[in-house]
Design a protein around this motif. Sequence first.
Motif, PDB file in Angstrom:
ATOM      1  N   PHE A   1       0.818  -1.211   0.000  1.00  0.00           N
ATOM      2  CA  PHE A   1       0.000   0.000   0.000  1.00  0.00           C
ATOM      3  C   PHE A   1       0.856   1.268   0.000  1.00  0.00           C
TER       4      PHE A   1
ATOM      5  N   PRO B   1      -5.901  -7.079   8.442  1.00  0.00           N
ATOM      6  CA  PRO B   1      -5.586  -7.714   7.156  1.00  0.00           C
ATOM      7  C   PRO B   1      -5.928  -6.823   5.961  1.00  0.00           C
ATOM      8  N   ARG B   2      -6.544  -5.715   6.221  1.00  0.00           N
ATOM      9  CA  ARG B   2      -6.913  -4.768   5.167  1.00  0.00           C
ATOM     10  C   ARG B   2      -5.680  -4.248   4.420  1.00  0.00           C
ATOM     11  N   TRP B   3      -4.544  -4.166   5.106  1.00  0.00           N
ATOM     12  CA  TRP B   3      -3.330  -3.576   4.543  1.00  0.00           C
ATOM     13  C   TRP B   3      -2.432  -4.689   4.010  1.00  0.00           C
ATOM     14  N   LYS B   4      -2.359  -4.803   2.703  1.00  0.00           N
ATOM     15  CA  LYS B   4      -1.713  -5.934   2.029  1.00  0.00           C
ATOM     16  C   LYS B   4      -0.191  -5.794   1.978  1.00  0.00           C
ATOM     17  N   LEU B   5       0.451  -6.968   2.065  1.00  0.00           N
ATOM     18  CA  LEU B   5       1.907  -7.034   2.060  1.00  0.00           C
ATOM     19  C   LEU B   5       2.396  -7.984   0.977  1.00  0.00           C
TER      20      LEU B   5
ATOM     21  N   GLY C   1       1.759 -12.050   0.098  1.00  0.00           N
ATOM     22  CA  GLY C   1       0.489 -12.424   0.704  1.00  0.00           C
ATOM     23  C   GLY C   1       0.502 -12.514   2.217  1.00  0.00           C
TER      24      GLY C   1
ATOM     25  N   GLU D   1      -0.116 -11.313   5.875  1.00  0.00           N
ATOM     26  CA  GLU D   1      -1.020 -10.312   6.433  1.00  0.00           C
ATOM     27  C   GLU D   1      -1.432 -10.700   7.846  1.00  0.00           C
TER      28      GLU D   1
END
Length: 196
Positions: free
Chosen positions: A55, A135-139, A142, A144
């Motif tokens: 993000f 978990p809304r903020w993606k890494l 995959g 999270e």
Amino acid sequence: MKACLFISSILLLLQIETILDTHAQQLAFVGDPQQETLEERRARIEQFIYKGPLFLQDDSVTAIRNLGEKNEVVETDIHSDDPSQYGYIQGSKIWKWDGLEIIGFEFEESYGRILDPSEQILKKVRPELITITSPRWKLLNGLEVGMSADRVIEVLGQPQRREGDALIYGGEPSEVTFYINENKITKIIFWYYGPD
């Protein structure tokens, strides 16, 4: 009847081959911790530390402010006279969203060079600390909040160190810490101590 069994067997073998190919591709993408050198492992962890927050691909102040829903962000200046903010650079800011907090130093892209008078100055952010609790903020890869701690080890290998239930990767100048509760990731913190 034998022809049907033969065809069914071939189809089953093709399905198994597809599953194995998919698994091999995932291992190739993540890297097989058993086969890599120490230098490759460090590079993989460093890549995750610096490229992990998907993000945060644009480090402009405008992009930071526009993360999440409209008007969701809360922005606060850090003041050196506030003892709770000890250790942060004067002029740093805190940006908060649901499940995400970024502490960073705001600077002008032109810092240290002479500007043409017609040149527009872009303000950027150098993150010092990124805390993720949703978990809304993606890494990258995959990873999270909410997923199994086993997935972290699958992607990054064994941690360089553990502190209680925390898995820590990297070190000076930067690191990422996964906080674990009941084998689930509850919080991820990216620490950036020096220039990135």
